[in-house]
Design a protein around this motif. Sequence first.
Motif, mmCIF file in Angstrom:
data_model
loop_
_atom_site.group_PDB
_atom_site.id
_atom_site.type_symbol
_atom_site.label_atom_id
_atom_site.label_comp_id
_atom_site.label_asym_id
_atom_site.label_seq_id
_atom_site.Cartn_x
_atom_site.Cartn_y
_atom_site.Cartn_z
ATOM 1 N N ALA A 80 0.834 -1.355 0.115
ATOM 2 C CA ALA A 80 0.029 0.209 -0.231
ATOM 3 C C ALA A 80 0.928 1.131 -0.064
ATOM 4 O O ALA A 80 1.691 1.208 0.669
ATOM 5 C CB ALA A 80 -0.883 0.001 1.401
ATOM 6 N N ILE A 81 0.314 2.248 -0.765
ATOM 7 C CA ILE A 81 1.105 3.461 -0.788
ATOM 8 C C ILE A 81 0.295 4.658 -0.429
ATOM 9 O O ILE A 81 -0.741 4.719 -0.523
ATOM 10 C CB ILE A 81 1.834 3.813 -2.181
ATOM 11 C CG1 ILE A 81 0.924 3.855 -3.113
ATOM 12 C CG2 ILE A 81 2.931 2.595 -2.462
ATOM 13 C CD1 ILE A 81 1.400 4.299 -4.597
ATOM 14 N N GLY A 82 0.767 5.606 0.043
ATOM 15 C CA GLY A 82 0.216 6.828 0.448
ATOM 16 C C GLY A 82 -0.269 7.437 -0.894
ATOM 17 O O GLY A 82 0.355 7.458 -1.876
ATOM 18 N N THR A 83 -1.481 8.568 -0.752
ATOM 19 C CA THR A 83 -1.725 9.566 -1.883
ATOM 20 C C THR A 83 -1.595 11.025 -1.452
ATOM 21 O O THR A 83 -1.037 11.171 -0.611
ATOM 22 C CB THR A 83 -3.211 9.007 -2.026
ATOM 23 O OG1 THR A 83 -4.117 9.365 -0.877
ATOM 24 C CG2 THR A 83 -3.387 7.422 -2.029
ATOM 25 N N ASN A 84 -2.206 11.818 -2.347
ATOM 26 C CA ASN A 84 -1.968 12.862 -1.931
ATOM 27 C C ASN A 84 -3.091 13.557 -1.224
ATOM 28 O O ASN A 84 -3.244 14.724 -1.053
ATOM 29 C CB ASN A 84 -2.104 13.976 -3.381
ATOM 30 C CG ASN A 84 -3.348 13.781 -4.311
ATOM 31 O OD1 ASN A 84 -4.213 13.020 -3.682
ATOM 32 N ND2 ASN A 84 -3.212 14.649 -5.301
ATOM 33 N N VAL A 85 -3.997 12.700 -0.612
ATOM 34 C CA VAL A 85 -4.910 12.848 0.451
ATOM 35 C C VAL A 85 -4.364 12.085 1.571
ATOM 36 O O VAL A 85 -4.457 10.949 1.723
ATOM 37 C CB VAL A 85 -6.147 12.410 -0.034
ATOM 38 C CG1 VAL A 85 -7.161 12.687 0.927
ATOM 39 C CG2 VAL A 85 -6.846 13.373 -1.305
ATOM 40 N N PRO A 86 -4.130 12.885 2.765
ATOM 41 C CA PRO A 86 -3.764 12.094 3.987
ATOM 42 C C PRO A 86 -4.586 11.434 4.392
ATOM 43 O O PRO A 86 -5.884 11.450 4.316
ATOM 44 C CB PRO A 86 -3.367 13.273 4.845
ATOM 45 C CG PRO A 86 -3.222 14.489 3.861
ATOM 46 C CD PRO A 86 -3.883 14.474 3.075
ATOM 47 N N GLY A 87 -4.086 9.906 4.775
ATOM 48 C CA GLY A 87 -4.850 8.879 5.413
ATOM 49 C C GLY A 87 -5.506 7.787 4.222
ATOM 50 O O GLY A 87 -6.201 7.059 4.863
ATOM 51 N N ILE A 88 -5.369 8.236 3.008
ATOM 52 C CA ILE A 88 -5.771 7.361 2.092
ATOM 53 C C ILE A 88 -4.801 6.664 1.537
ATOM 54 O O ILE A 88 -3.865 7.015 0.922
ATOM 55 C CB ILE A 88 -6.750 8.116 1.101
ATOM 56 C CG1 ILE A 88 -8.010 8.586 1.707
ATOM 57 C CG2 ILE A 88 -7.208 7.139 0.065
ATOM 58 C CD1 ILE A 88 -9.031 9.559 0.736
ATOM 59 N N GLN A 89 -4.990 5.226 1.298
ATOM 60 C CA GLN A 89 -3.890 4.557 0.637
ATOM 61 C C GLN A 89 -4.655 3.750 -0.474
ATOM 62 O O GLN A 89 -5.634 3.343 -0.410
ATOM 63 C CB GLN A 89 -3.142 3.510 1.526
ATOM 64 C CG GLN A 89 -2.491 4.271 2.634
ATOM 65 C CD GLN A 89 -1.684 3.247 3.674
ATOM 66 O OE1 GLN A 89 -1.975 1.951 3.921
ATOM 67 N NE2 GLN A 89 -0.281 3.320 3.754
ATOM 68 N N VAL A 90 -3.618 3.463 -1.463
ATOM 69 C CA VAL A 90 -4.129 2.707 -2.730
ATOM 70 C C VAL A 90 -2.862 1.667 -2.821
ATOM 71 O O VAL A 90 -1.836 1.756 -2.025
ATOM 72 C CB VAL A 90 -4.494 3.298 -3.814
ATOM 73 C CG1 VAL A 90 -5.785 4.226 -3.812
ATOM 74 C CG2 VAL A 90 -3.338 4.241 -4.334
ATOM 75 N N SER A 91 -3.010 0.736 -3.798
ATOM 76 C CA SER A 91 -1.997 -0.318 -4.204
ATOM 77 C C SER A 91 -0.891 0.491 -4.952
ATOM 78 O O SER A 91 -0.944 1.512 -5.550
ATOM 79 C CB SER A 91 -2.688 -1.162 -5.313
ATOM 80 O OG SER A 91 -1.511 -1.995 -5.857
ATOM 81 N N GLU A 92 0.455 -0.226 -4.715
ATOM 82 C CA GLU A 92 1.465 0.504 -5.367
ATOM 83 C C GLU A 92 1.459 0.377 -6.715
ATOM 84 O O GLU A 92 2.131 1.051 -7.646
ATOM 85 C CB GLU A 92 2.739 -0.049 -4.894
ATOM 86 C CG GLU A 92 2.887 -1.546 -5.111
ATOM 87 C CD GLU A 92 4.210 -2.323 -4.903
ATOM 88 O OE1 GLU A 92 5.249 -1.506 -4.957
ATOM 89 O OE2 GLU A 92 4.101 -3.710 -4.301
ATOM 90 N N TYR A 93 0.467 -0.478 -7.398
ATOM 91 C CA TYR A 93 0.229 -0.538 -8.760
ATOM 92 C C TYR A 93 -0.270 0.863 -9.482
ATOM 93 O O TYR A 93 -0.295 1.046 -10.453
ATOM 94 C CB TYR A 93 -0.686 -1.762 -9.106
ATOM 95 C CG TYR A 93 -0.099 -3.111 -8.778
ATOM 96 C CD1 TYR A 93 1.426 -3.521 -8.963
ATOM 97 C CD2 TYR A 93 -1.075 -4.048 -8.390
ATOM 98 C CE1 TYR A 93 1.632 -4.701 -8.708
ATOM 99 C CE2 TYR A 93 -0.520 -5.448 -8.204
ATOM 100 C CZ TYR A 93 0.923 -5.389 -8.358
ATOM 101 O OH TYR A 93 1.303 -6.966 -8.078
#
Length: 427
Positions: A80-93
């Motif tokens: 899982a990686i972070g996004t440009n919205v703190p607290g929301i993660q998505v897959s590294e894909y």
Amino acid sequence: MYDELKKLDELSRRKFMQYSAKAFLGVGLSSTLGNNLWASPTGPMPTAKSVIYIYLSGGMSHIDTFDPKPDWEDQGPVEAIGTNVPGIQVSEYLPGLAQRMDKLALIRSMTSTQGAHEPGTYFMHTGYAKRGTIRHPGLGAWLNSMSGKTNSTLPGNIRIGGSNNAPGGAGFLDSKFEPLHLGSPDKGLPYVKRHHSIDEIEMEERLQIAQMMDLSFHKKYPSKKVNAYGDVYAEAIKLMKSSDLEAFDLNKEPQSVRQSYGNSNFGKGCLLARRLVEHGVRFVEVTHGGWDTHNDNHEKLTELTNPLDQTVSALLDDLYYRGLLEETLVVIGTEFGRSPILDGNAGRNHHPKAFSCVLAGGGIQGGQVYGATDERGDSVAENSVTVPDFNATIAYALGLPIDKVVYSPSGRPFRVADKGQPITALF
């Protein structure tokens, strides 16, 4: 100047006023003038004019894309990686979409009653389970039936890729609402040019002869389906003579734009979808297949998510910088998710109990997650969203009257999304 402006149709006047406002005042008028021009007279105020529906055929693995479970033992090698919205993660894909999370609304609590591909796809496209001989309309057909076209020349409903007989067509509505199917996005619209041996005069003469020969048949069988053939011919001739045919030509795009979308058929399909909505097409579906990952799930996903991430990132940026994202609803849908437990072939099986879909643009508030699954991604833990609810949300954004009852030719009552209720918290 005023006399010339009066000669324009309503949509052209609106565009003129928008451009003038932007040039002279530095503002846009879409929020105050535009929405009611494409609204259904009995529906809610629309937030979207058009839809680009990206369909991931085969069943996307939610925990390997938009709902990662880093503490789950069968998550596999994906992180899982972070996004440009703190607290929301998505897959590294999905590194590109991670940096555009502020434009996305993730629905992580989708659930379906259909666990096989064909009925699942039918359910997702229509909001109804397939039963008997009734064919339910898709959202593109409902939209054009209830709200109409904004370009009188181009088809209002177009499907790029996938099967020509895929569900989500006109159903029991008039056949003129059937989507135009394009098998290849970069070959333009086939069979729209006159043969080089026939000039325009001869073309008109042939059409008149055909109309005369058909006249007695039409009088004897005055049905909607018979009349629809004449409508198709008329629409085709109008399109043949229209400058809007350029919308289908990807060579009109700068090389840099084409490269940003990628060279895959899916990338070209999404670029074509942007061109089409820019020319007033109301509903465009682009199919990206291959997500049935029963074997070697993670290996296949690296191949599938690369064009998904690159292309959708480019599409969102392109729509945004052209000022189209606010009136174009981008949808990412799939028939079901994949099982959290890896099988003996390192694959994931069908899992309709819980999965993810995505919305962006068209009045959707980005940077949010709606609903949640449990710690494994197996079951919905919060704010369950049914397939009819999802379809009702799209219809709500388009201003369609979701409670209006429409009767099929057999006299049976139907609604746009059955009994689904829109997720108004997303707007």
